[in-house]
Design a protein around this motif. Structure first.
Motif, PDB file in Angstrom:
ATOM      1  N   LEU A 264       1.068  -1.586   0.107  1.00 19.26           N
ATOM      2  CA  LEU A 264       0.009  -0.049   0.206  1.00 19.26           C
ATOM      3  C   LEU A 264       0.800   1.037   0.217  1.00 19.26           C
ATOM      4  O   LEU A 264       0.714   2.451  -0.126  1.00 19.26           O
ATOM      5  N   ASP A 265       1.874   1.056   0.811  1.00 21.65           N
ATOM      6  CA  ASP A 265       2.551   2.532   0.298  1.00 21.65           C
ATOM      7  C   ASP A 265       3.701   2.448  -0.358  1.00 21.65           C
ATOM      8  O   ASP A 265       3.481   3.868  -0.901  1.00 21.65           O
ATOM      9  N   GLU A 266       3.706   1.755  -1.197  1.00 14.52           N
ATOM     10  CA  GLU A 266       4.720   1.828  -2.164  1.00 14.52           C
ATOM     11  C   GLU A 266       2.916   2.324  -3.919  1.00 14.52           C
ATOM     12  O   GLU A 266       3.608   2.890  -4.388  1.00 14.52           O
ATOM     13  N   TYR A 267       1.798   1.383  -3.514  1.00  9.98           N
ATOM     14  CA  TYR A 267       0.766   2.355  -4.721  1.00  9.98           C
ATOM     15  C   TYR A 267       1.164   3.928  -3.975  1.00  9.98           C
ATOM     16  O   TYR A 267       1.076   4.598  -4.820  1.00  9.98           O
ATOM     17  N   ALA A 268       0.795   4.421  -3.456  1.00 11.80           N
ATOM     18  CA  ALA A 268       1.219   5.465  -2.750  1.00 11.80           C
ATOM     19  C   ALA A 268       1.879   6.241  -3.502  1.00 11.80           C
ATOM     20  O   ALA A 268       2.054   7.444  -3.815  1.00 11.80           O
ATOM     21  N   GLU A 273       4.531   9.867  -7.109  1.00 16.21           N
ATOM     22  CA  GLU A 273       5.467  10.470  -7.559  1.00 16.21           C
ATOM     23  C   GLU A 273       5.199  10.395  -9.921  1.00 16.21           C
ATOM     24  O   GLU A 273       5.179  12.006 -10.311  1.00 16.21           O
ATOM     25  N   ARG A 274       4.241   9.735  -9.775  1.00 13.31           N
ATOM     26  CA  ARG A 274       3.631   9.900 -11.294  1.00 13.31           C
ATOM     27  C   ARG A 274       2.711  11.678 -11.048  1.00 13.31           C
ATOM     28  O   ARG A 274       2.862  11.991 -12.279  1.00 13.31           O
ATOM     29  N   LEU A 275       2.302  12.244 -10.282  1.00 11.65           N
ATOM     30  CA  LEU A 275       1.122  13.136 -10.129  1.00 11.65           C
ATOM     31  C   LEU A 275       2.852  14.033 -10.210  1.00 11.65           C
ATOM     32  O   LEU A 275       2.563  15.591 -10.953  1.00 11.65           O
ATOM     33  N   GLU A 276       3.656  14.520  -9.467  1.00  9.22           N
ATOM     34  CA  GLU A 276       4.783  15.535  -9.826  1.00  9.22           C
ATOM     35  C   GLU A 276       4.895  15.426 -11.093  1.00  9.22           C
ATOM     36  O   GLU A 276       5.494  16.421 -11.481  1.00  9.22           O
ATOM     37  N   ALA A 314      -6.661  10.316 -15.972  1.00  7.74           N
ATOM     38  CA  ALA A 314      -6.482  10.177 -15.058  1.00  7.74           C
ATOM     39  C   ALA A 314      -6.302  10.266 -14.142  1.00  7.74           C
ATOM     40  O   ALA A 314      -6.518  11.341 -13.102  1.00  7.74           O
ATOM     41  N   HIS A 315      -4.700  10.407 -14.136  1.00  8.50           N
ATOM     42  CA  HIS A 315      -3.754  11.629 -13.449  1.00  8.50           C
ATOM     43  C   HIS A 315      -3.940  13.280 -13.787  1.00  8.50           C
ATOM     44  O   HIS A 315      -3.825  13.896 -12.668  1.00  8.50           O
ATOM     45  N   LEU A 316      -4.622  13.573 -14.351  1.00 10.11           N
ATOM     46  CA  LEU A 316      -4.767  14.790 -14.979  1.00 10.11           C
ATOM     47  C   LEU A 316      -6.096  15.561 -14.380  1.00 10.11           C
ATOM     48  O   LEU A 316      -6.214  16.727 -13.235  1.00 10.11           O
ATOM     49  N   ASN A 317      -6.999  14.185 -14.758  1.00 12.05           N
ATOM     50  CA  ASN A 317      -8.068  14.902 -14.364  1.00 12.05           C
ATOM     51  C   ASN A 317      -8.025  15.076 -12.284  1.00 12.05           C
ATOM     52  O   ASN A 317      -8.651  15.567 -11.543  1.00 12.05           O
ATOM     53  N   TYR A 318      -7.277  14.549 -11.474  1.00 12.19           N
ATOM     54  CA  TYR A 318      -6.843  14.471 -10.441  1.00 12.19           C
ATOM     55  C   TYR A 318      -6.388  15.665 -10.515  1.00 12.19           C
ATOM     56  O   TYR A 318      -7.204  16.089  -9.455  1.00 12.19           O
ATOM     57  N   LEU A 319      -5.644  15.984 -11.163  1.00 12.13           N
ATOM     58  CA  LEU A 319      -4.598  17.365 -10.661  1.00 12.13           C
ATOM     59  C   LEU A 319      -5.955  18.567 -10.711  1.00 12.13           C
ATOM     60  O   LEU A 319      -6.030  19.368  -9.822  1.00 12.13           O
ATOM     61  N   HIS A 320      -6.138  18.509 -12.112  1.00 16.02           N
ATOM     62  CA  HIS A 320      -7.698  19.253 -12.380  1.00 16.02           C
ATOM     63  C   HIS A 320      -8.666  19.386 -10.862  1.00 16.02           C
ATOM     64  O   HIS A 320      -9.125  20.429 -10.898  1.00 16.02           O
ATOM     65  N   ALA A 321      -8.891  18.268 -10.412  1.00 17.94           N
ATOM     66  CA  ALA A 321      -9.897  18.542  -9.589  1.00 17.94           C
ATOM     67  C   ALA A 321      -9.489  19.074  -8.367  1.00 17.94           C
ATOM     68  O   ALA A 321     -10.456  19.699  -7.220  1.00 17.94           O
ATOM     69  N   GLU A 322      -8.160  19.024  -8.066  1.00 20.14           N
ATOM     70  CA  GLU A 322      -8.291  19.895  -7.046  1.00 20.14           C
ATOM     71  C   GLU A 322      -7.198  20.461  -7.140  1.00 20.14           C
ATOM     72  O   GLU A 322      -6.908  21.586  -6.337  1.00 20.14           O
ATOM     73  N   GLY A 323      -7.501  21.690  -8.388  1.00 28.03           N
ATOM     74  CA  GLY A 323      -6.716  23.087  -8.396  1.00 28.03           C
ATOM     75  C   GLY A 323      -5.534  23.219  -8.556  1.00 28.03           C
ATOM     76  O   GLY A 323      -4.991  24.439  -9.212  1.00 28.03           O
ATOM     77  N   ARG A 324      -5.258  22.130  -9.211  1.00 33.40           N
ATOM     78  CA  ARG A 324      -3.077  22.111  -9.472  1.00 33.40           C
ATOM     79  C   ARG A 324      -2.943  22.089 -10.656  1.00 33.40           C
ATOM     80  O   ARG A 324      -2.198  22.942 -11.558  1.00 33.40           O
ATOM     81  N   LEU A 325      -4.139  22.542 -11.986  1.00 36.85           N
ATOM     82  CA  LEU A 325      -4.088  22.150 -13.460  1.00 36.85           C
ATOM     83  C   LEU A 325      -5.333  22.573 -13.595  1.00 36.85           C
ATOM     84  O   LEU A 325      -6.796  22.657 -12.998  1.00 36.85           O
TER      85      LEU A 325
END
Length: 341
Positions: A264-268, A273-276, A314-325
């Motif tokens: 679970l830690d490895e997944y997180a 890392e992918r989001l960065e 999926a990673h783009l939508n995540y960051l968009h929903a967070e207001g970072r993109l």
């Protein structure tokens, strides 16, 4: 950090079987992809068997099952077939197995209905809509046409579905051979992905939700374009923290392992890392397709490209929903994302 432990030195051959806990048998079946296998689980159940997942629809897997009916299964029938989620390698032979043994199919509602749509060229099965969606995210016209030409690959991997099913929900308990298995519903990889945990055995059948080495695919698809499956997936993973760290995890791909909390830690860490990586690439407006070489620096076949596009979105939508993109459509109609400074 404790390491991942693989308690079994060998894996079953395709069509082979290995007992991993009392009355719990690891069955491995072939897949016609780069990921060339799926793990299925046969559970002794009184005078018969319970099966978790079926393998992809096709003659090779059917032939392996025919051999198992008379060998490991000792001529005893399947009493029920449980399917964790709607993907073809998990539900592909559900109709054949349930009809052959007169056994009921058990699934969550969203997985059964999604499978039914996909099998009939709707929802996930509509490749023309999928291709148009990917084009909106920057896919070139040549590869867009190649996706359309593939047709409904889902229907080729799923022979059919029984006309009805028994619905499983989060918190349900199933008695199998005198032991209780607890049902959990996970989201992100599939709409209502089921996992089964037996406290007495300390065994978790994790499906695709928790895999030992490769990262579970988490994608946005054309039929739910504004979805945030990565958020759902990571929230679902955290719910496994309540299980003991020494739980024996039975995944759908790869090897049986211990080290659930480490995984679970490895997944997180992987998705952080992918989001960065995505954020770093979005200093200038970029499409999902424009991210592929950075996120997946290898040659992708069309099957792999489908999942790579879905995961990039999926990673783009995540960051968009967070207001970072910020997302905007250009004059060519393609969505591009840029970092909020």
């Amino acid at each position: 950090m404790p390491s991942i432990d693989y308690p079994f030195a060998t894996t079953p051959e395709h069509g082979g079987v290995l007992e991993v806990a009392p009355g719990v048998y690891w069955v491995r079946m072939p897949l016609p992809f780069v990921l060339d296998h799926i793990n299925l689980w046969l559970l002794r159940d009184g005078d018969g068997w319970t099966l978790v997942d079926t393998g992809i629809g096709g003659g090779e897997v059917m032939a392996h099952w025919e051999a198992l009916f008379d060998s490991v299964m000792e001529g005893r029938p399947l009493k029920r077939v449980i399917v964790t989620h709607f993907h073809p390698d998990h539900v592909g032979l559900a109709d054949w197995l349930t009809e052959r043994f007169g056994a009921p199919l058990y699934m969550s509602q969203a997985e059964y209905l999604t499978a039914s749509l996909a099998r009939n060229d709707l929802g996930p099965g509509n490749r023309a809509e999928l291709a148009r969606f990917f084009a909106r995210h920057g896919l070139d016209s040549e590869r867009e046409a190649a996706f359309v030409a593939r047709g409904n690959t889902y229907a080729r991997g799923v022979r059919g579905l029984p006309g009805g099913y028994i619905r499983l929900q989060a918190g349900d308990r199933i008695g199998i051979d005198g032991r209780e298995w607890l049902l959990r519903v996970c989201r992100g990889h599939a709409p209502e992905h089921l996992t089964l945990y037996c406290p007495e055995l300390g065994v978790l059948i994790s499906g695709d939700q928790v895999l030992p080495r490769i990262s579970t695919n988490v994608s946005v698809w054309h039929f739910e374009p504004e979805a945030n499956p990565l958020r759902q997936f990571m929230d679902s993973l955290e719910s496994f923290r309540e299980l003991p760290g020494e739980t024996l995890v039975l995944p759908s791909h790869g090897r049986v392992f211990r080290g659930l909390h480490t995984r679970l830690d490895e997944y997180a860490a992987h998705h952080d890392e992918r989001l960065e990586q995505v954020l770093a690439a979005c200093g200038e407006p970029v499409s999902a397709c424009g991210l592929l070489e950075r996120l997946f620096p290898r040659q992708l076949d069309l099957h792999q490209l489908m999942f790579a596009m879905g995961e990039a979105i999926a990673h783009l939508n995540y960051l968009h929903a967070e207001g970072r993109l910020v997302r905007a459509a250009g004059g060519d109609g393609v969505y591009r994302f840029v970092r909020v400074e």
